[in-house]
Enzyme design. Structure first.
Site: not given
Length: 505
Positions: A64, A276, A278, A465
Site C-alpha cells: 500500500s 496511494d 495500491d 502502527s
C-alpha cells in the site's frame, strides 16, 4: 493433503531464523526480502480458507502506502471483505511456524476450522507495481498449487480491484464481471448515469489533477479513462515512469506533510487528488488565492457523500437514516457538523431499502431513486477504493455545481497534527475505545490527559502502527500552534514511557 510435498516445497521458501511476524489490519508488511516464506504459507492458508468457505479467496501482494522496498500480503474473504479475525490468528501462527512444524500447524488449523480437505479450492491473486511483487506472487502460487488448489493470477491490479474480483466470482457474476473490464464498466456506467443530468444541462467541470503515487493507480486509470472520458477529464502525475513508489508523493505523504506531492504543479483553486501505491486511499487538496494549502480528507469526503444522500432521500420523501462510520482520526469539527447540522447517525445505512425505491416511486421521484442506485454501485466499491471514491466525489460536485473551495467550506477543521515516534516494540502500546485510549504502558494515558487539559478544544491519542515499530500520535486543538505543541509533548511522553529509540522527538 500431500504433507511430504508441502515439506519439500516449504524448504525452498525457508523461514529466516528469529523472524516473528504479526497479521494485522494491513495483513503482513515488512522489507520485501523477508517475505518469501510468508507468501508461500499464505498460499497454503488461502487454499484451506477456500476449502472451508467453499468459495474463491483472494491474495493481494502489496504494501500500500509503504516505501517501495517494503512489500506485504493480505487475504480477501468471500464477499470481498477482510480476512476473518480467527483466520488472522491462523495466518500469524502459520507464518511463524518453524520448518519442522509447518505440517502440524496446517493439520491443526484444518482441525480447528473444520476444513473439508477433499473440497476443491480456488484462489485469485493480484499484485502492485513494486519490483519485488512478481516474484513474491509466484511464491503464493507455489503454496496454492502444492495443496492442490486452482488459481487465477490477475497480475497487476489495484487492491480494490482484487476485492471486486473475489466478490464477483462468489456471487457468480451477479455483482459484476470478474475482469478488469467488468470493473471499469460497472463504475464508469454508474458515474456516467449520475453525471448525465449535470452535463446535459451545460455544466462544465475543470480537469482533475491526479497524483498516482508512482503506483498501479496510474496504469488502471489510463485503462479506464475512455470509459468515463465524456464526464471527467483527468491529468495524471507521478505515473511511475521516473519516481519511486510513494516517495515524496501519494496520499499518505500529502496528508502527513500537508503539502502537494513532488512532480505536480498546482495553480490556485485547481482541484487535485492523490492516491496511494495500491489505490485504496485518496485525499483531495488545493491552493487558495493566497497560496495557502488546503487538505480535504476522509472526513469531508464522508460529509459530502452523506449530505448528498440525505438530499436525495428528502426529495423522494423517504425518512431513512443516514449512517457515517468514523475512526479515532476523524476531526472533531466533522463529528460536530455531522451530528448537529446533518443530524446523521453513526450506524449502518439500509442499503437494500434504497435499492427497492426505484420500483416504488413515481416519475419525479424515480429520477432521484435511479441516482441513488448509481451512488450505491459506487459506494459498494468505495470503502477503500480511490478510483470509485474519486468518481463519486466528482459526480456529486458536478451535480451540486460545487467548486472544491465551496466543498471545503462546509465546515472548518480543527487544526491538527500527526507525528510518528520510533519505539523498540510497538506492541507495548495497547488501546481501547476504538484506539482513543491507551491501556498500556502504565501512566501513558494519564500523561496524555494532563497534556490535553492545557489546550482549548483539544484531544490527542496514540496507537501502534500496524506495519512498523512506530507509534502514531494524533493531536488537535484550537490553533495550529497549539496542535503542533500538543502533538510534540505527547510524542515526548510516548518516547519516555513506551521505549522510544533513536533521537528524542
Amino acid at each position: 493433503m500431500d504433507l511430504d510435498a508441502v515439506t519439500k516445497h516449504s524448504a525452498l521458501h525457508a523461514k529466516p531464523g528469529g523472524l516473528t511476524v504479526q497479521y494485522g489490519t494491513a495483513g503482513f508488511r515488512m522489507k520485501a526480502e523477508h517475505l518469501d516464506h510468508v507468501m508461500f504459507r499464505m498460499g497454503l492458508l488461502a487454499v484451506l480458507r477456500s476449502k472451508q468457505t467453499k468459495s474463491t479467496i483472494g491474495v493481494m501482494v502489496t504494501a500500500s502506502h509503504n516505501p517501495e522496498e517494503d512489500n506485504g500480503v493480505k487475504l480477501v474473504d468471500p464477499l470481498g471483505e477482510m480476512l476473518a479475525p480467527s483466520w488472522e490468528e491462523h495466518a500469524t501462527c502459520l507464518a511463524n511456524a518453524e520448518e519442522q512444524d509447518v505440517q502440524s500447524v496446517l493439520l491443526d488449523i484444518s482441525k480447528k476450522a473444520e476444513v473439508d480437505l477433499q473440497q476443491d479450492a480456488f484462489v485469485v491473486i493480484g499484485r502492485d507495481t513494486r519490483p519485488s511483487s512478481e516474484k513474491l506472487s509466484q511464491s503464493v502460487v507455489d503454496g496454492v498449487t502444492v495443496l492442490g488448489g486452482q488459481f487465477h493470477d490477475y497480475g497487476l491490479l489495484t487492491t480494490p480491484q482484487l476485492h471486486y474480483m473475489v466478490y464477483c466470482r462468489n456471487t457468480h457474476g451477479e455483482y459484476g464481471e470478474a475482469t478488469p473490464e467488468g470493473y471499469y464498466q460497472k463504475l464508469s456506467k454508474a458515474f456516467v448515469e449520475l453525471t448525465k443530468q449535470a452535463f446535459c444541462s451545460g455544466g462544465k467541470h475543470q480537469p482533475l489533477k491526479v497524483d498516482c503515487a508512482n503506483g498501479i493507480g496510474a496504469l488502471k486509470l489510463r485503462e479506464m479513462e475512455n470509459y468515463f472520458s465524456q464526464g471527467l477529464s483527468v491529468q495524471l502525475f507521478n505515473v511511475g515512469t521516473t519516481g519511486k513508489l510513494n516517495h515524496l508523493c501519494g496520499a499518505d505523504f500529502v496528508k502527513s506533510h500537508q503539502k502537494p506531492p513532488q512532480g505536480m504543479e498546482m495553480k490556485s483553486n485547481e482541484r487535485c487528488c492523490s492516491f496511494d501505491g495500491d489505490a485504496d486511499r485518496i485525499v483531495y487538496y488545493y491552493y487558495d488565492a493566497d497560496g495557502h494549502f488546503h487538505l480535504i480528507d476522509g472526513d469531508k469526503i464522508a460529509t459530502l457523500i452523506s449530505s448528498f444522500l440525505k438530499e436525495l432521500l428528502l426529495e423522494i420523501g423517504e425518512s431513512l437514516n443516514i449512517g457515517v462510520v468514523q475512526t479515532a482520526y476523524a476531526n472533531g469539527s466533522s463529528t460536530r457538523y455531522l451530528k448537529e447540522v446533518m443530524k446523521v447517525l453513526f450506524s449502518k445505512a439500509a442499503e437494500m431499502k434504497i435499492k427497492q425505491l426505484a420500483e416504488e416511486l413515481e416519475d419525479k421521484k424515480r429520477k432521484a431513486a435511479k441516482m441513488l442506485e448509481n451512488i450505491i454501485d459506487l459506494i459498494n466499491q468505495t470503502a477503500g477504493d480511490a478510483i470509485s471514491d474519486m468518481l463519486l466525489i466528482e459526480a456529486i460536485l458536478a451535480l451540486k455545481g460545487l467548486t472544491v473551495q465551496q466543498w471545503d467550506a462546509l465546515y472548518t477543521d480543527l487544526p491538527n497534527r500527526q507525528l510518528k515516534v520510533k519505539v523498540a516494540d510497538r506492541q507495548v502500546i495497547s488501546t481501547k475505545d476504538a484506539e482513543r485510549q491507551a491501556v498500556t504502558p502504565p501512566g501513558l494515558q494519564e500523561a496524555i490527559n494532563d497534556l490535553v487539559k492545557k489546550y482549548k478544544f483539544s484531544r490527542a491519542f496514540v496507537r501502534p502502527s500496524g506495519t512498523e515499530d512506530v507509534v502514531r500520535v494524533y493531536a488537535e486543538a484550537d490553533s495550529q500552534e497549539s496542535a503542533d505543541r500538543l502533538a510534540h509533548e505527547v510524542s515526548l511522553a510516548v518516547f519516555r514511557l513506551a521505549g522510544g529509540v533513536g533521537e528524542s522527538p
